[in-house]
Structure formats: C-alpha cells, structure tokens
Write a protein that holds these residues in place. Structure first.
Motif, short mmCIF file in Angstrom:
data_model
loop_
_atom_site.label_atom_id
_atom_site.label_comp_id
_atom_site.label_asym_id
_atom_site.label_seq_id
_atom_site.Cartn_x
_atom_site.Cartn_y
_atom_site.Cartn_z
N GLU A 49 88.17 -56.17 9.53
CA GLU A 49 88.85 -55.65 10.53
C GLU A 49 90.12 -55.03 9.88
O GLU A 49 90.71 -54.06 9.94
N ALA A 52 89.16 -51.94 7.92
CA ALA A 52 89.12 -50.98 8.68
C ALA A 52 90.28 -50.19 9.07
O ALA A 52 90.41 -48.96 9.19
N THR A 53 91.35 -50.98 9.38
CA THR A 53 92.73 -50.47 9.72
C THR A 53 93.24 -49.68 8.45
O THR A 53 93.82 -48.48 8.56
N ALA A 56 91.57 -46.34 8.08
CA ALA A 56 92.11 -45.42 9.03
C ALA A 56 93.31 -44.72 8.70
O ALA A 56 93.34 -43.56 8.51
N VAL A 66 89.48 -40.37 12.43
CA VAL A 66 88.39 -41.46 12.63
C VAL A 66 87.39 -41.01 13.81
O VAL A 66 88.06 -40.64 14.94
N SER A 68 84.50 -42.42 15.01
CA SER A 68 84.22 -43.77 15.67
C SER A 68 84.44 -45.03 14.81
O SER A 68 84.48 -44.80 13.75
N ARG A 69 84.43 -45.93 15.59
CA ARG A 69 84.86 -47.16 14.86
C ARG A 69 84.58 -48.50 15.89
O ARG A 69 84.67 -48.52 17.02
N SER A 70 83.71 -49.28 15.06
CA SER A 70 83.37 -50.52 15.64
C SER A 70 83.45 -51.78 14.91
O SER A 70 83.20 -51.73 13.70
N ALA A 86 82.36 -54.35 10.19
CA ALA A 86 83.04 -53.22 10.81
C ALA A 86 82.28 -51.90 10.34
O ALA A 86 81.73 -51.53 9.22
N SER A 87 81.92 -50.89 11.34
CA SER A 87 81.57 -49.54 10.90
C SER A 87 82.34 -48.50 11.40
O SER A 87 82.67 -48.42 12.58
N MET A 88 82.40 -47.37 10.63
CA MET A 88 83.45 -46.38 10.74
C MET A 88 82.81 -45.08 10.39
O MET A 88 81.89 -45.13 9.42
N LEU A 90 84.15 -41.34 9.55
CA LEU A 90 85.39 -40.63 9.37
C LEU A 90 84.96 -39.12 9.00
O LEU A 90 84.03 -38.71 8.47
#
Length: 271
Positions: A49, A52-53, A56, A66, A68-70, A86-88, A90
C-alpha cells in the motif's frame, strides 16, 4: 449541374492512395516511427500500500497519471492465507518509460519486467491521408450546396456531406486515440509483499505448541462430529421413547389380576 459533381465527391478518396504510399515512404526514410509501448513489472516490497502511494507520486512527477489502482490487505487464517498486494495501471510519457522502469528498483526487489511494442506508423499515415482527403471533399460539397440550383441538387449534396462528415469524425477520433496511445505508454505494475517463512518453535515450547494445536484440532473435530450426529440422535430418540412407553403399558397389563370380579375364596377358619 451539381449532380455529377456530387457523385464525383461521393465516390471516395481513391486519389489519396498514392498520397498515403508516398507519405509512408517518407516516414520510412526519416525513421520517425510511431510506436505504442506497453510494459509489465512485478516488484516485491515491504508494504504494497505504501509502495503504491510512492509509485503514484513518482508517476505524477514525470507527467503521467494513475489509470487504475487496487490494494489487497491480505488474509491469514487457518483456512486461507494470502499476501498483501497492490495492482496499478499507469500512463506515463513514452520518453519517461525507461526511467520509470529503472526507478522501480527504489521501491523493492524487481522480479519481472517485460515490454511489448506495436508500430502504428502506417496506420497513422493512412489516417492522416484519409482525413486530409475527407476535409477537402467536405469543403467542395459545401461549395456545391451553396451553388445548388434545385432542391434535388441541394438534398443530394446534403446527404453526401452528412456521410462525409460522419466518416471524418470517426477517423479523427481514431487518430486522436492512436496519438494518445503513442504519447503515453502503459505500465502495469504488480506490488506484492515478501512471503516470509513461518518460524516454528523447538524444544519444550515447540512441543507445547504442537500439543495445543493437536488439542484444538481434536476439539474442532469433536464439535463437528457431534453436530453431524445430533440430528440423527434426535430422529432415533423418538421411536426409542415410543417403544419404551409401549413396553411399560404391556408390563402393567401383565401385572393386573385376570378376573378381578371373582376373587379367590377365603379359607374357613372354623373348619
């Protein structure tokens, strides 16, 4: 008359084929290729998490965004265990993609990187030529409409113009989409936590832990077994109670005198 002119403009843009071929050769000679690039990466991090931040923020810094992000927090139970992840997806400027892939190493351990490229130079050249021809044709049809002598000629020119404008809008939309795909590369990133080995205790503590786990397992199995058998016990208890009641009634009947109205004679003591 406007009729033959309208038919000529509505016949298509066949004259632009040579222009498209010439434009394609010019691109081949200059080496200005239009390429859509898609990259994939898997990175093992301490905290997906947080990573991921950070990713981004890095994407915004290079002019991307970004898409999409999960984030999955992970689970750790007796029945199921999954790691946080986490999946992103970009979108980054195409000239910044290589730098972004290199910067992934600052987030954690890069385990996998792959990259796909699609050359759309010919497609864009074709679209540009067709768009140019349609714009010219549309302008001529507007001139024909302005000089139409009869209503029939005007209606015919309007129909041809509407068809050309719809086709032109479709091509412009395709051109814009491809240009955006070329300008911004797509980067798919999977962030996952490190799968740490489970530490087991040795000696007395290890035996105590093993014994406790065995006890918990035994109790769990016992509870499940009782739960399975309980409905059967209830079903079997009903006929058992009925049989017991019937048996008691028969026993009472057997204990009562055969003819209670004729008691046995009492012996005469005077005799």
């Amino acid at each position: 008359m406007a009729g033959p002119q309208v038919e000529q403009e509505a016949a298509g843009d066949g004259a632009s084929v040579a222009d498209r071929d010439a434009a394609g050769r010019d691109v081949d000679q200059t080496g200005e290729r239009q390429v859509i690039t898609t990259a994939y990466a898997t990175v093992v991090v301490d905290d997906p998490e947080v990573a991921a931040t950070d990713l981004a923020t890095l994407t915004s810094a290079v002019g991307g965004h970004v898409q999409s992000r999960s984030v999955h927090q992970g689970e750790n139970t007796d029945e199921y265990r999954s790691l946080p992840s986490a999946s992103m997806t970009l979108r980054v400027p195409s000239d910044e993609l290589e730098g972004m892939l290199a910067d992934l190493a600052d987030l954690g351990d890069v385990r996998e990187v792959s990259q796909d490229s699609e050359d759309v130079t010919r497609t864009l050249v074709d679209l540009d030529a067709r768009i140019s021809a349609l714009e010219t044709s549309t302008a001529r049809l507007e001139e024909i409409m302005a000089g139409a002598a009869t209503s029939a000629e005007l209606i015919e020119a309007e129909a041809a113009l509407s068809e050309r404008q719809a086709e032109l809008e479709s091509l412009l939309s395709q051109r814009e989409h491809l240009a955006e795909q070329v300008a911004l590369s797509t980067l798919h990133v999977e962030l996952t936590a490190e799968d740490l080995p489970e530490v087991t205790a040795d000696g007395f503590l290890g035996g105590l832990q093993t014994g406790w786990q065995a006890l918990v397992s035994f109790v769990s199995v016992l509870v499940v077994t009782v739960g399975v058998l309980l409905p059967w016990l209830v079903v079997l208890a009903i006929p058992a109670v009925l049989l017991l009641v019937i048996a008691k009634r028969r026993r009472r009947r057997n204990d009562t005198p055969t003819n209670p109205n004729n008691p046995e004679p009492v012996p005469n003591e005077s005799a």
